[in-house]
Design an enzyme around this catalytic site. Structure first.
Site, PDB file in Angstrom:
ATOM      1  N   PHE A 134      59.714  12.827  60.745  1.00  0.00           N
ATOM      2  CA  PHE A 134      61.107  12.523  60.678  1.00  0.00           C
ATOM      3  C   PHE A 134      61.627  12.941  59.210  1.00  0.00           C
ATOM      4  CE2 PHE A 134      65.436  10.697  59.233  1.00  0.00           C
ATOM      5  CZ  PHE A 134      66.366  10.975  60.204  1.00  0.00           C
ATOM      6  N   ASP A 219      56.629  13.942  51.441  1.00  0.00           N
ATOM      7  CA  ASP A 219      58.609  13.633  52.356  1.00  0.00           C
ATOM      8  C   ASP A 219      58.136  12.075  52.270  1.00  0.00           C
ATOM      9  OD1 ASP A 219      60.446  12.795  53.072  1.00  0.00           O
ATOM     10  OD2 ASP A 219      60.719  14.203  54.326  1.00  0.00           O
ATOM     11  N   LYS A 248      66.425   7.790  49.050  1.00  0.00           N
ATOM     12  CA  LYS A 248      66.107   5.960  48.713  1.00  0.00           C
ATOM     13  C   LYS A 248      67.024   5.509  48.453  1.00  0.00           C
ATOM     14  CE  LYS A 248      64.853   6.543  53.683  1.00  0.00           C
ATOM     15  NZ  LYS A 248      66.080   5.952  54.966  1.00  0.00           N
TER      16      LYS A 248
HETATM   17  C1  LIG Z   1      60.964  10.312  55.716  1.00  0.00           C
HETATM   18  C2  LIG Z   1      62.072  10.836  55.342  1.00  0.00           C
HETATM   19  N1  LIG Z   1      62.817  12.121  55.112  1.00  0.00           N
HETATM   20  C3  LIG Z   1      63.389  12.042  55.209  1.00  0.00           C
HETATM   21  C4  LIG Z   1      64.735  11.459  55.462  1.00  0.00           C
HETATM   22  C5  LIG Z   1      66.432  11.532  55.273  1.00  0.00           C
HETATM   23  O1  LIG Z   1      66.942  10.771  54.188  1.00  0.00           O
HETATM   24  P1  LIG Z   1      68.203  10.976  54.253  1.00  0.00           P
HETATM   25  O2  LIG Z   1      68.576  10.186  55.563  1.00  0.00           O
HETATM   26  O3  LIG Z   1      68.841  10.270  52.800  1.00  0.00           O
HETATM   27  O4  LIG Z   1      68.710  11.833  54.162  1.00  0.00           O
HETATM   28  C6  LIG Z   1      64.145  10.502  55.394  1.00  0.00           C
HETATM   29  C7  LIG Z   1      65.319   9.332  56.376  1.00  0.00           C
HETATM   30  O5  LIG Z   1      65.127   7.958  57.213  1.00  0.00           O
HETATM   31  C8  LIG Z   1      62.863   9.564  55.921  1.00  0.00           C
HETATM   32  O6  LIG Z   1      62.794   8.318  56.073  1.00  0.00           O
END
Ligand SMILES: Cc1ncc(COP(=O)(O)O)c(C=O)c1O
Length: 394
Positions: A134, A219, A248
């Protein structure tokens, strides 16, 4: 406004894209939140992992107040003292060698920047991501995200994204072609079920990337900022990526996405090739500086490691008592508890009893509490779950 009025307005006026829980939260402090009727909850969702330093940490509140009275916005085409202070603090805590930063507003945006950077630096189009990953829901990040239910309604997505089975170095190697720019991976998959890779996986990826001249992107939007017991999860395996994505929790609850890269990689982006209006606004930067200070001064990563072990052991105790639990896994205060059935009822019943928990897929509970959570809170969470699971047996 009373509870009904708040709910009615959101139902009527807001895009219907969130699976809502039926409470109105009006106040938070540390690991606790209160609803509009004054009922207290232990927040094991941490607002989806945002509240690392706790809700309304006094140092973050003070920094936001001070900065709000001084200067709230300043476009990145001008210099800003708050922004430069943040850049210094971020690069001081970043893994060695990562020293050039792009500031945005969300996790998806941090990933978007990483994708553009990989293509620009390498001159190649293809990104390899993991099945189950994700990375967010904007079109680029979505193209790297795996789940069909997020992707299918929006096809065609950005081309040249290729997904391989996770934790399998052989499959990654096979997938690399002369068109491959980068491998994008969450060190621990969050939404995908809190899945910690086998020990050799991330070091193995680093080796493959070095050998085949491909960029490695981590990520750490969910795993970063102390969550797993180290400031960055990649430190558990001593692996440094070429590009790191954060969001976050990095601004103590305010919206901030950060992409940090090796200098030569970030320098491939030229003036005008990437930008966002709110990039490094002073208000958000002041909050982030305070959050980093709190993280370091209160030794929150160490706290996550200790309390995470405690929490996990307690949940394993529940696993021994309730055969419906298949596995407890995770690192630090990023913990997943896999059930043999759908967990929605467990989540709703726990909420009734004053405990907020996330899911990560249909049958997995996910705990992302603020790292300032107390042992006594953890005991209450586990006690509540025990009662709820006992009830579910009937
Ligand atoms: C690993 C990871 N990358 C990217 C995102 C996307 O972040 P955002 O919701 O701030 O766009 C999330 C959101 O949960 C995430 O867990």
């Amino acid at each position: 406004m009373n509870e009904r009025e708040v709910v009615n307005l959101e139902e009527k006026l807001m895009a219907n894209v969130y699976a809502k829980r039926p409470i109105v939260i009006t106040r938070g402090k540390g690991a606790l939140v209160w609803d509009i009727n004054g009922k207290e909850y232990i927040d094991c969702t941490g607002s989806y992992g945002v509240c690392i330093v706790g809700h309304s940490h006094p140092k973050v509140v003070e920094a936001v107040k001070r900065q709000a009275e001084t200067l709230i916005s300043c476009h990145a085409s001008f210099y800003s003292d708050a922004r430069s202070e943040l850049l210094q603090k971020v690069t001081q805590i970043a893994p060695k060698g990562l020293n050039k930063v792009f500031l945005a507003n969300s996790g998806a945006e941090a990933v978007e920047c990483a994708i553009k950077l990989a293509r620009k630096f390498s001159g190649k189009p293809e990104i390899i991501a993991m099945m189950g990953a994700f990375h967010g829901k904007t079109m680029g990040a979505l193209s790297a995200t795996w789940d069909k239910k997020y992707r299918d309604p929006f096809k065609p997505l950005v081309p040249e994204f290729n997904h391989v089975p996770p934790d399998n170095l052989g499959k990654v190697k096979e997938a690399i072609t002369e068109k491959t720019a980068a491998i994008l991976v969450e060190p621990i998959r969050g939404e995908g079920g809190v899945r910690v890779p086998p020990n050799g996986f991330l070091p193995g990826l680093r080796e493959i990337c070095d050998e085949m001249d491909v960029l490695l992107i981590f990520d750490e939007v969910q795993t970063g900022f102390g969550r797993t017991g180290k400031i960055f999860a990649c430190e558990h395996w001593n692996v440094v990526p070429d590009i790191l994505c954060l969001a976050k929790s990095v601004a103590g609850g305010l919206p901030l996405g950060i992409t940090i890269a090796k200098e030569n990689v970030m320098s491939s982006l030229k003036v005008g090739e990437h930008s966002t209006t709110f990039s490094g606004s002073p208000l958000v930067c002041a909050a982030a500086c305070a959050a980093i200070d709190v993280l370091v001064e209160e030794k929150l990563p160490e706290r996550a490691a200790t309390l995470g072990r405690y929490f996990k052991e307690k949940l394993e105790g529940l696993q021994a008592r309730h055969k419906v639990v298949r596995e407890v896994r995770g690192l630090g205060l990023m913990i997943g508890m896999e059930f043999r059935f759908d967990v929605l009822n467990v989540i709703l019943k726990s909420m009734d009893r004053g405990v907020l928990i996330l899911d990560a897929g249909r049958n997995i509970l996910r705990f992302l509490p603020p790292l300032v959570i107390e042992r006594e809170h953890i005991d209450r969470v586990v006690g509540t779950l025990d009662t709820v699971m006992e009830e579910e047996k009937k």
